[in-house]
Design an enzyme around this catalytic site. Sequence first.
Site, mmCIF file in Angstrom:
data_model
loop_
_atom_site.group_PDB
_atom_site.id
_atom_site.type_symbol
_atom_site.label_atom_id
_atom_site.label_comp_id
_atom_site.label_asym_id
_atom_site.label_seq_id
_atom_site.Cartn_x
_atom_site.Cartn_y
_atom_site.Cartn_z
ATOM 1 N N CYS A 109 0.888 -1.162 0.000
ATOM 2 C CA CYS A 109 0.000 0.000 0.000
ATOM 3 C C CYS A 109 0.924 1.208 0.000
ATOM 4 O O CYS A 109 1.509 1.532 1.037
ATOM 5 C CB CYS A 109 -0.902 0.006 1.229
ATOM 6 S SG CYS A 109 -1.829 1.550 1.396
ATOM 7 N N CYS A 112 -0.517 4.312 2.330
ATOM 8 C CA CYS A 112 -0.456 4.215 3.792
ATOM 9 C C CYS A 112 -0.029 2.804 4.172
ATOM 10 O O CYS A 112 1.128 2.449 3.967
ATOM 11 C CB CYS A 112 -1.784 4.616 4.429
ATOM 12 S SG CYS A 112 -3.250 3.872 3.677
ATOM 13 N N SER A 113 -0.924 1.984 4.697
ATOM 14 C CA SER A 113 -0.521 0.627 5.080
ATOM 15 C C SER A 113 -1.708 -0.323 4.992
ATOM 16 O O SER A 113 -1.862 -1.201 5.835
ATOM 17 C CB SER A 113 0.081 0.625 6.484
ATOM 18 O OG SER A 113 -0.840 1.187 7.410
ATOM 19 N N CYS A 114 -2.581 -0.145 3.981
ATOM 20 C CA CYS A 114 -3.747 -1.012 3.823
ATOM 21 C C CYS A 114 -3.307 -2.472 3.741
ATOM 22 O O CYS A 114 -2.347 -2.809 3.066
ATOM 23 C CB CYS A 114 -4.530 -0.628 2.561
ATOM 24 S SG CYS A 114 -5.288 0.988 2.705
#
Lengths: 207, 104
Positions: A109, A112-114
């Site tokens: 991602c 962000c950090s999906c």
Amino acid sequence: MTTPRDRHDHSAVMTRRVDRLEASLTRLGLLQGEDLQALTEGFLSRARPSNGQRIVAHAWTDDGFRDRLLDDATSAIEELGYSMREGFQSHIQLRVVANSASVHNLVVCTLCSCYPVALLGPPPRWYKSVAYRSRAVSEPRRLLDEFGVDLDENVEVRVWDSTSELRYLVLPRRPSGTEGFSSEQLAPLVSRDALVGAALAAPPALC
Amino acid sequence: MTFSVGDRVLTVVDNITGHSRLPRYARGRRGVIEAVHGTYSVPEEAGAGVNKPRAGRVYTVTFSSAELWGHPAEPGSSVRLDIWQHQLQADETMPPGGHHDDSA
């Protein structure tokens, strides 16, 4: 240049933001007492990498399930008692992409950090790093090589940047030497990192 | 306009200051529709606190590494992104050589 102090300050700013947000939600009557803590703990209590290991092992031993998983993972995982609707965002869908002799998949991602948190729990720390998020899309082969994922040059690398409400899970290749293994024997061969393509499923001798 | 699997598309180039799910490295790039998904709230509106954000169809779009990063890009690799319809337009252009470099 980022110093430890910068990181500390950033963390302090975020803590204050979260406190303010929580206070606002409480004032509006949307949160009561320990709700937030209980919600978070309840959510994460069911989310762990072993859920993904079980899904992969089941797909390796049941071709019908494998087909349904690759066609519509959000529905297929419900056969094993999992649901993407248990998360905070009930509209999140799951897509499973399969590695093969000619294709290797890697999930990232960049924004962000999906990550499939509702299923697997929080992502690994490196998954959230700027280095991983930028290099996974710009030089995935070199990155995978550094991770110890040895790919033939003929293998195509497909990188999935999770930019929408879909979450991605990689179905690794079943290791050789596991013929006749039950799904219970296979599950431990699948590491957390293999579920996003940052590792291969391990041969049984290494486990 | 809606798109189908295999359609060639071009991503928009915008410079909005708020939330966007189209990363800068994929703006103004040519790709191919890989999958068609359902409709989801438009993030630029939902992220900005719009009361009833529009819903838009989401597509998975495949970009070759050469298209994203220029030459020399890593061979044999591609990146797929999920992109809302309002950030895509049909790609009518024919690149040099008469074919797109879609090879992964």
